[in-house]
Design an enzyme around this catalytic site. Structure first.
Site, PDB file in Angstrom:
ATOM      1  N   THR A  29       0.829  -1.211   0.000  1.00 14.34           N
ATOM      2  CA  THR A  29       0.000   0.000   0.000  1.00 14.34           C
ATOM      3  C   THR A  29       0.868   1.267   0.000  1.00 14.34           C
ATOM      4  O   THR A  29       0.467   2.290  -0.558  1.00 14.34           O
ATOM      5  CB  THR A  29      -0.973   0.024   1.197  1.00 14.34           C
ATOM      6  OG1 THR A  29      -0.220  -0.044   2.414  1.00 14.34           O
ATOM      7  CG2 THR A  29      -1.952  -1.139   1.126  1.00 14.34           C
ATOM      8  N   HIS A 124       8.654   3.145   8.920  1.00 22.93           N
ATOM      9  CA  HIS A 124       8.368   2.226  10.026  1.00 22.93           C
ATOM     10  C   HIS A 124       7.171   2.752  10.824  1.00 22.93           C
ATOM     11  O   HIS A 124       7.121   3.946  11.139  1.00 22.93           O
ATOM     12  CB  HIS A 124       9.598   2.103  10.932  1.00 22.93           C
ATOM     13  CG  HIS A 124       9.400   1.098  12.013  1.00 22.93           C
ATOM     14  ND1 HIS A 124       9.522  -0.263  11.784  1.00 22.93           N
ATOM     15  CD2 HIS A 124       9.029   1.239  13.307  1.00 22.93           C
ATOM     16  CE1 HIS A 124       9.246  -0.911  12.901  1.00 22.93           C
ATOM     17  NE2 HIS A 124       8.948  -0.024  13.837  1.00 22.93           N
TER      18      HIS A 124
END
Ligand code: GRF
Length: 235
Positions: A29, A124
Site C-alpha cells: 500500500t 516504520h
C-alpha cells in the site's frame, strides 16, 4: 545522494526526474501511494520494484503500472550478502538515485547499506526508537501507549535504526480499537512517504541542498488529523 548514478531511463522524455527503486515484501500500500502520487510526474519516476518474496502482492501493483519488477529470493543465492549484491547491481542498472524500503521485511547486508549510503530510506510504523522490528502497532497498542506514529529514516546497518528524517505522532483515542488505530497510522504513512520522496526530488533539483530541508515537512492534512513532532535532520 552519493554513490548512485544519474537517472538513465525516463518514460517521460527528459531525465530530470529522480529515479526511485522501491523494495517491498508484502501488500504494497505504501508503494501504491508512491505510484499514485508520481504517476506521470516530471519530478519522480519509479524505475523499478524489487522483492524478496516472489508472491508479494506489491509486485502486481508495479506490474499494473508497467514498472519493471524483479525478485531476489534468499533461497536463490548462497548467502544473504550474495543476494543483496545481486539486488544492488540491479538497482544500479535501473539508474536509481533513491532506494525506498516500503515494507521490505529483511535486513540489508552492511555492504549493500554502505554502497548506497544515505540514499536508502525506510518507513516504520512507530515513533522510533520505540517499537522497532515486527508488529510495532500491535505492541504499542497492547502496551497502552498514549501515542505511536510513523518514522521515516535513513537506513544504516541496524534494525530500524539510522538518522530520522521525519516522525509523525498519532494519538491513541479514548476507547479506540486496534483496527482503527492501525488504519490511522497507515493513513499517515501513505501521506508521509510520498512527501519525503518529493522532498528528495526537490532537494536534488536545488543542487544537493542539505536534508535539513526536511524540517519543513508537515502537510496541512497532517496538522489537522494528528500531532506532528520531533522532526530531525537526516545528516
Ligand atoms: C508498513 O506499515 C511499513 O511501515 C512497514 O511495513 C508495512 C508495509 O505495508 N515497514 P505495505 O506493504 O506498504 O502495505
Amino acid at each position: 545522494m552519493p554513490n548512485l548514478p544519474a537517472g538513465q531511463s525516463s518514460r517521460y522524455g527528459d531525465s530530470q526526474a529522480l529515479s526511485v527503486v522501491v523494495l517491498v515484501s508484502g501488500t504494497g500500500t505504501n508503494l501504491q501511494a508512491i505510484l499514485d502520487r508520481f504517476r506521470g510526474s516530471p519530478e519522480v519516476e519509479v524505475v523499478g520494484v524489487a522483492s524478496n518474496k516472489p508472491d508479494a502482492p506489491a509486485l502486481a501493483r508495479a506490474k499494473r503500472e508497467d514498472v519493471p519488477t524483479e525478485t531476489f529470493a534468499r533461497t536463490s543465492y548462497g548467502s544473504r550478502a550474495e543476494r543483496d549484491e545481486a539486488m544492488a547491481q540491479w538497482i544500479k542498472a535501473r539508474g536509481a538515485q533513491l532506494v525506498v524500503l516500503a515494507g521490505y521485511m529483511e535486513i540489508l547486508s552492511p555492504r549493500f547499506v554502505n554502497q548506497f549510503q544515505a540514499s536508502v530510506i525506510n518507513i516504520h510504523p512507530s515513533l522510533l526508537p520505540a517499537f522497532p522490528g515486527l508488529n510495532s502497532i500491535e505492541r504499542a497498542y497492547s502496551e497502552g501507549v498514549a501515542e505511536s506514529g510513523v518514522t521515516i529514516h535513513i537506513v544504516d546497518e541496524g534494525v530500524d535504526t539510522g538518522p530520522v528524517i521525519v516522525q509523525h505522532a498519532v494519538r491513541l483515542r479514548q476507547g479506540e480499537g486496534l483496527h482503527e488505530f492501525e488504519r490511522r497510522i497507515h493513513e499517515v504513512e501513505h501521506e508521509l512517504l510520498p512527501a519525503v520522496v518529493a522532498r528528495f526530488a526537490k532537494g536534488r533539483q536545488k543542487a544537493r541542498k542539505s536534508p535539513r530541508n526536511f524540517a519543513a515537512l508537515r502537510t496541512r492534512k497532517s496538522r489537522r488529523s494528528t500531532r506532528s513532532r520531533a522532526i530531525a535532520s537526516a545528516r
